[in-house]
Enzyme design. Structure first.
Site, short mmCIF file in Angstrom:
data_model
loop_
_atom_site.label_atom_id
_atom_site.label_comp_id
_atom_site.label_asym_id
_atom_site.label_seq_id
_atom_site.Cartn_x
_atom_site.Cartn_y
_atom_site.Cartn_z
N LYS A 242 -12.30 5.26 0.92
CA LYS A 242 -11.62 4.28 0.04
C LYS A 242 -11.57 2.90 0.69
CE LYS A 242 -7.67 6.56 -0.17
NZ LYS A 242 -7.95 7.74 0.68
N ARG B 57 0.12 7.80 -4.75
CA ARG B 57 -0.24 9.05 -4.09
C ARG B 57 0.50 10.25 -4.69
NH1 ARG B 57 -2.44 7.06 1.09
NH2 ARG B 57 -2.59 8.72 2.60
N ARG C 130 -13.23 10.24 14.16
CA ARG C 130 -12.99 8.80 13.94
C ARG C 130 -12.08 8.25 15.04
NH1 ARG C 130 -11.28 6.27 8.15
NH2 ARG C 130 -9.17 6.97 8.54
N ARG D 296 -6.11 7.93 16.07
CA ARG D 296 -4.82 7.70 15.41
C ARG D 296 -3.94 8.93 15.56
NH1 ARG D 296 -6.16 5.46 9.43
NH2 ARG D 296 -4.63 7.04 8.93
N ARG E 98 -2.68 16.64 6.12
CA ARG E 98 -2.88 15.54 5.16
C ARG E 98 -3.74 15.99 3.99
NH1 ARG E 98 -5.31 11.02 8.77
NH2 ARG E 98 -5.37 9.68 6.95
P1 AMP Z 1 -3.65 6.30 4.81
O1 AMP Z 1 -4.11 5.35 5.84
O2 AMP Z 1 -3.77 5.76 3.40
O3 AMP Z 1 -4.26 7.68 4.93
O4 AMP Z 1 -2.07 6.48 5.03
C1 AMP Z 1 -1.55 6.95 6.25
C2 AMP Z 1 -0.19 7.60 6.02
O5 AMP Z 1 0.72 6.63 5.49
C3 AMP Z 1 -0.17 8.75 5.04
O6 AMP Z 1 -0.55 9.99 5.64
C4 AMP Z 1 1.29 8.74 4.61
O7 AMP Z 1 2.13 9.28 5.62
C5 AMP Z 1 1.59 7.26 4.52
N1 AMP Z 1 1.28 6.69 3.18
C6 AMP Z 1 0.32 5.77 2.87
N2 AMP Z 1 0.33 5.48 1.57
C7 AMP Z 1 1.31 6.24 1.02
C8 AMP Z 1 1.80 6.40 -0.31
N3 AMP Z 1 1.28 5.72 -1.34
N4 AMP Z 1 2.81 7.29 -0.50
C9 AMP Z 1 3.38 7.96 0.53
N5 AMP Z 1 2.95 7.87 1.80
C10 AMP Z 1 1.93 7.01 2.05
#
Ligand code: AMP
Length: 213
Positions: A13, A88, A127, A160, A171
């Site tokens: 994404k 999400r 990664r 990370r 996740r």
């Molecule tokens: P990402 O980089 O988008 O995978 O986000 C990393 C982490 O941030 C996720 O595993 C969640 O813990 C949190 N997070 C990001 N976006 C959201 C969202 N829209 N709703 C809830 N948690 C989020």
């Protein structure tokens, strides 16, 4: 353009969003990036989000809607936005619908980037990310020239906290349970475009065709 990019963690994404910003000046809005910056800065938001993030769980809908309610009203959103990692959950999608209606805005499409779980697991466990500038590396396909050091800024290249095998597996489960149902939600709204993530270019071309640019 105004798009939601749906897809499991590691589906690409962010990469697709970055390429799309170059087409018409739309901004990429990644709730994950906003939260990571808050964690790094040690703000109150960061403190509230950190534990859930490191465990691969979702941060609360209220916290996310508080962030996005503000973010979408900022000036740079006038040329359009690419929502990366938001919404999400179904409650977030419903709250976004109300927020956009209040702002008198409509989305062009919801793009669902489809990738198999095995491919994602491999991609995310290998990664690595620069702590300072966010540049993405991969231990197999794109290692930094000097191990652990960013080619671009010299910062530390690390895994990370939420990209360990246990956190990633969690996740992906969280994605399947809480986020995957959004495809059905947006299909009913007539907004869904599902694209197989064979390459970033193929995803971009499918989007261009759909929204006529
Ligand atoms: P990402 O980089 O988008 O995978 O986000 C990393 C982490 O941030 C996720 O595993 C969640 O813990 C949190 N997070 C990001 N976006 C959201 C969202 N829209 N709703 C809830 N948690 C989020």
């Amino acid at each position: 353009m105004k798009l939601i990019l749906l897809g499991a963690p590691g589906a690409g994404k962010g990469t697709v969003a970055k390429l799309l910003t170059k087409i018409d000046g739309s901004v990429q809005i990644s709730t994950g990036d906003i939260l990571r910056a808050a964690v790094a800065a040690g703000t109150e938001l960061g403190k509230q989000a950190k534990a859930a993030m490191n465990a691969g769980e979702l941060v609360s809908d209220d916290l996310i809607m508080g962030i996005m309610g503000e973010r979408l009203k900022e000036d740079d959103c006038k040329n359009g936005y690419l929502l990366d990692g938001f919404p999400r959950t179904i409650p977030q999608a419903e709250a976004l619908k109300v927020l956009l209606a209040d702002m008198g805005e409509t989305l062009d499409a919801v793009v669902n980037i489809d990738v198999e779980r095995d491919v994602i697991l491999d991609r995310l466990t290998t990664r690595r990310t620069c702590e300072d500038c966010g540049e993405i590396y991969n231990v197999k396909s794109k290692p930094p020239k000097e191990e652990g050091k960013c080619d671009k800024c010299g910062g530390a290249v690390v895994q990370r906290d939420d990209e360990t095998e246990t956190a990633i597996s969690n996740r992906l489960d969280v994605y399947n349970e809480q986020t995957a149902p959004l495809a059905g939600f947006y299909e009913k709204e007539g907004m869904l475009l599902t694209v197989a993530a064979t390459s970033s270019d193929s995803v971009i071309n499918a989007i261009k065709e759909r929204i006529g640019i």
